[in-house]
Design a protein around this motif. Structure first.
Motif, PDB file in Angstrom:
ATOM      1  N   PHE A 154     -45.484  23.335 -15.099  1.00 38.77           N
ATOM      2  CA  PHE A 154     -46.220  24.450 -14.950  1.00 38.77           C
ATOM      3  C   PHE A 154     -46.662  24.903 -13.239  1.00 38.77           C
ATOM      4  O   PHE A 154     -47.161  23.755 -12.839  1.00 38.77           O
ATOM      5  CB  PHE A 154     -47.536  24.435 -15.647  1.00 38.77           C
ATOM      6  CG  PHE A 154     -47.130  24.357 -17.296  1.00 38.77           C
ATOM      7  CD1 PHE A 154     -46.763  25.407 -18.018  1.00 38.77           C
ATOM      8  CD2 PHE A 154     -47.376  23.329 -17.714  1.00 38.77           C
ATOM      9  CE1 PHE A 154     -46.060  25.511 -19.200  1.00 38.77           C
ATOM     10  CE2 PHE A 154     -47.118  23.200 -19.332  1.00 38.77           C
ATOM     11  CZ  PHE A 154     -46.396  24.251 -20.171  1.00 38.77           C
ATOM     12  N   PRO A 155     -46.486  25.984 -13.053  1.00 42.33           N
ATOM     13  CA  PRO A 155     -47.105  26.440 -11.665  1.00 42.33           C
ATOM     14  C   PRO A 155     -48.490  26.423 -11.743  1.00 42.33           C
ATOM     15  O   PRO A 155     -49.241  26.617 -13.052  1.00 42.33           O
ATOM     16  CB  PRO A 155     -46.609  27.789 -11.526  1.00 42.33           C
ATOM     17  CG  PRO A 155     -46.044  28.426 -12.826  1.00 42.33           C
ATOM     18  CD  PRO A 155     -45.652  27.031 -13.573  1.00 42.33           C
ATOM     19  N   LYS A 156     -49.320  26.525 -10.510  1.00 40.75           N
ATOM     20  CA  LYS A 156     -50.643  26.264 -10.799  1.00 40.75           C
ATOM     21  C   LYS A 156     -51.290  27.819 -11.198  1.00 40.75           C
ATOM     22  O   LYS A 156     -50.574  28.733 -10.691  1.00 40.75           O
ATOM     23  CB  LYS A 156     -51.247  26.108  -9.394  1.00 40.75           C
ATOM     24  CG  LYS A 156     -52.694  25.735  -9.293  1.00 40.75           C
ATOM     25  CD  LYS A 156     -53.196  25.418  -7.960  1.00 40.75           C
ATOM     26  CE  LYS A 156     -54.620  25.342  -7.989  1.00 40.75           C
ATOM     27  NZ  LYS A 156     -55.407  25.223  -6.722  1.00 40.75           N
ATOM     28  N   GLY A 157     -52.399  27.869 -12.040  1.00 43.66           N
ATOM     29  CA  GLY A 157     -53.158  28.978 -12.478  1.00 43.66           C
ATOM     30  C   GLY A 157     -52.543  29.883 -13.628  1.00 43.66           C
ATOM     31  O   GLY A 157     -53.110  30.901 -13.540  1.00 43.66           O
ATOM     32  N   ILE A 158     -52.154  29.077 -14.473  1.00 42.55           N
ATOM     33  CA  ILE A 158     -51.819  29.923 -15.874  1.00 42.55           C
ATOM     34  C   ILE A 158     -52.943  29.422 -16.674  1.00 42.55           C
ATOM     35  O   ILE A 158     -53.598  28.490 -16.721  1.00 42.55           O
ATOM     36  CB  ILE A 158     -50.425  29.137 -16.480  1.00 42.55           C
ATOM     37  CG1 ILE A 158     -49.502  29.462 -15.665  1.00 42.55           C
ATOM     38  CG2 ILE A 158     -50.272  29.777 -17.761  1.00 42.55           C
ATOM     39  CD1 ILE A 158     -47.939  28.919 -16.189  1.00 42.55           C
ATOM     40  N   LEU A 159     -53.497  30.739 -17.213  1.00 47.79           N
ATOM     41  CA  LEU A 159     -54.808  30.653 -17.936  1.00 47.79           C
ATOM     42  C   LEU A 159     -54.377  29.869 -19.386  1.00 47.79           C
ATOM     43  O   LEU A 159     -53.589  29.893 -19.771  1.00 47.79           O
ATOM     44  CB  LEU A 159     -55.088  32.126 -18.266  1.00 47.79           C
ATOM     45  CG  LEU A 159     -56.295  32.395 -19.165  1.00 47.79           C
ATOM     46  CD1 LEU A 159     -57.404  31.691 -18.039  1.00 47.79           C
ATOM     47  CD2 LEU A 159     -56.381  33.762 -19.405  1.00 47.79           C
ATOM     48  N   VAL A 160     -55.487  28.931 -19.330  1.00 46.75           N
ATOM     49  CA  VAL A 160     -55.422  27.914 -20.678  1.00 46.75           C
ATOM     50  C   VAL A 160     -56.536  28.651 -21.656  1.00 46.75           C
ATOM     51  O   VAL A 160     -56.365  28.789 -22.850  1.00 46.75           O
ATOM     52  CB  VAL A 160     -55.688  26.764 -20.276  1.00 46.75           C
ATOM     53  CG1 VAL A 160     -55.683  25.930 -21.569  1.00 46.75           C
ATOM     54  CG2 VAL A 160     -54.544  26.320 -19.307  1.00 46.75           C
TER      55      VAL A 160
END
Lengths: 270, 172
Positions: A217-223
């Protein structure tokens, strides 16, 4: 005619029972272990075929709703890309290597999923023919979904983050602490965050995003957001309950992330 | 004779289709409370005629379970619980035997034995089936409260479905 012998306690019936149970358990254990699943999955052509046909039929009745939702999803993603990297949108001719394309997005539709067992799965209607490979990340407009585990020519099987084998590296936004996201059955709206040290200054309501440490995953995907923080006595780490932003029960249109620089990163870390 | 098997095969197809196309997609409950599964396919084993040979019954149960598993992505899980149910079926039948025994050529239905008898018969077997299913699914007793809750809620809803099916279609 009366039949007094409803129960015939013959040994061979019992032995057959044991044998069938052993076969079942071997199947279950194989499947629980290391996903060496060779057998009867819905990525299998037959049930995959029926499932996708049926989903097609259902989708037909919901076309209007789906369209509406797709529009929203697209708008959301477009908005994200605008905010992040304006130059790529406004000026295609730029040759700055910083703005070189790192991630490729492939859209797909969920054609089978489970959310209420211990080892939940999800099947997508795109496979290696559409460029999907093992270990690619899967998201939708509301956040993280999971990782591609197995592909064949037409379908891909995903381990969603609500599976007990799923481990995803995440970050507390703006605070920089990183931890591992693990799931405990059976609540599909919540998951557990571990390995945050107890000196970390975190609060309820903090946002959790992907860390970008892995190549998936790229950085910063909302979890999601932190819902509850517990400190077990004697432990150096918090036990954190994270409420997922994404409702996996409703996930329908998903996007698969291909990291184009994956090999380079793996090479330098070897 | 021939029509008996034809009926069972028809019922098998209907039940499996209901299970995988409809019940699998139902997901009732509150957002934070997700304990209800529906099972209707055990009815197929419940309604198999009494005169069947037991080994044959076990093998039928095993393959029925595998077919359901294929659609639930859970190899072994449903087949294990259904084989267990098929195995205990005869003990339950023995336990519920009328004073003058069973006729050899009979199917355990409401039509033949009355509503109360069928309710007890199906409740015991469906409960055992569902309890076995969730125990094996969890694979450890660490999650015992969860197993019990899931069993009880799923049992109530599945039993209602099964009884409704039998009342509406009233198989002989």
């Amino acid at each position: 005619m009366r039949n007094p012998l409803v129960v015939n306690n013959k040994l061979y019936v019992f032995i057959l029972f044991i044998i069938l149970e052993i076969i079942s358990f071997v199947l279950i254990i194989n499947y629980n272990n290391k996903q060496k699943d060779i057998f009867l999955y819905s990525s299998n052509l037959f049930s995959g075929y029926i499932n996708s046909k049926y989903t097609n039929l259902l989708q037909y009745f919901e076309l209007k709703k789906i369209n509406e939702k797709l529009k929203k999803d697209n708008a959301f993603i477009l908005q994200q890309s605008f905010n992040k990297n304006p130059a790529t949108v406004y000026d295609n001719k730029t040759e700055d290597t910083l703005l070189e394309k790192r991630f490729n997005i492939i859209p797909a539709t969920v054609c089978n999923k489970s959310i209420d067992s211990r080892n939940n799965r999800m099947t997508l209607d795109k496979g290696s023919n559409d460029g999907i490979k093992k270990d690619m990340g899967v998201i939708d407009a509301h956040g993280l979904i999971g990782v591609v585990r197995k592909v064949n020519s037409d379908y891909a099987s995903v381990v969603p983050l609500i599976n007990t084998v799923s481990r995803i590296s995440v970050l507390v936004k703006n605070k920089g602490y990183f931890g591992i996201l693990e799931w405990e059955p059976y609540d599909y709206r919540r998951t557990k965050l571990t390995s945050i040290p107890k000196h970390a200054n975190i609060e309820r309501g903090d946002t959790i995003i992907t860390s970008g440490f892995s190549t998936i995953f790229p950085k910063g995907i909302l979890v999601g957001t932190i819902e509850e923080i517990q400190l077990i006595r004697g432990s150096n780490y918090y036990d954190i309950i994270v409420r997922l932003n994404n409702n996996l029960a409703l996930a329908e249109n998903v996007y698969i992330i291909e990291n184009l620089k994956k090999d380079l990163k793996n090479e330098v870390e070897k | 004779m021939g029509s008996l098997w034809a009926n069972n095969i028809k019922r098998f197809i209907i039940l499996v289709l209901i299970q995988i196309l409809i019940l699998k997609r139902i997901n009732i409950g509150w957002t934070d409370f997700n304990y209800i599964h529906f099972f209707i396919y055990p009815l197929f084993i419940l309604l198999i005629p009494l005169k069947i040979q037991r080994p044959f019954l076990l093998i039928i149960a095993f393959f029925t379970g595998l077919i359901i598993d294929m659609f639930y992505d859970s190899p072994g899980l449903h087949s294990s619980s259904l084989v267990f149910m098929a195995f205990v079926r005869n003990y339950i039948l023995k336990f519920l035997e009328p004073r003058d025994g069973y006729k050899i050529d009979i199917t355990p239905t409401i039509y033949n034995f009355g509503f109360n008898w069928f309710l007890i018969y199906s409740s015991i077997l469906v409960f055992l089936n569902i309890f076995w299913y969730f125990s094996v699914e969890a694979f450890s007793f660490q999650y015992f409260p969860d197993i019990i809750l899931k069993t009880i809620f799923s049992f109530i809803f599945s039993e209602v479905l099964i009884v409704l099916y039998v009342i509406i279609l009233n198989p002989k």
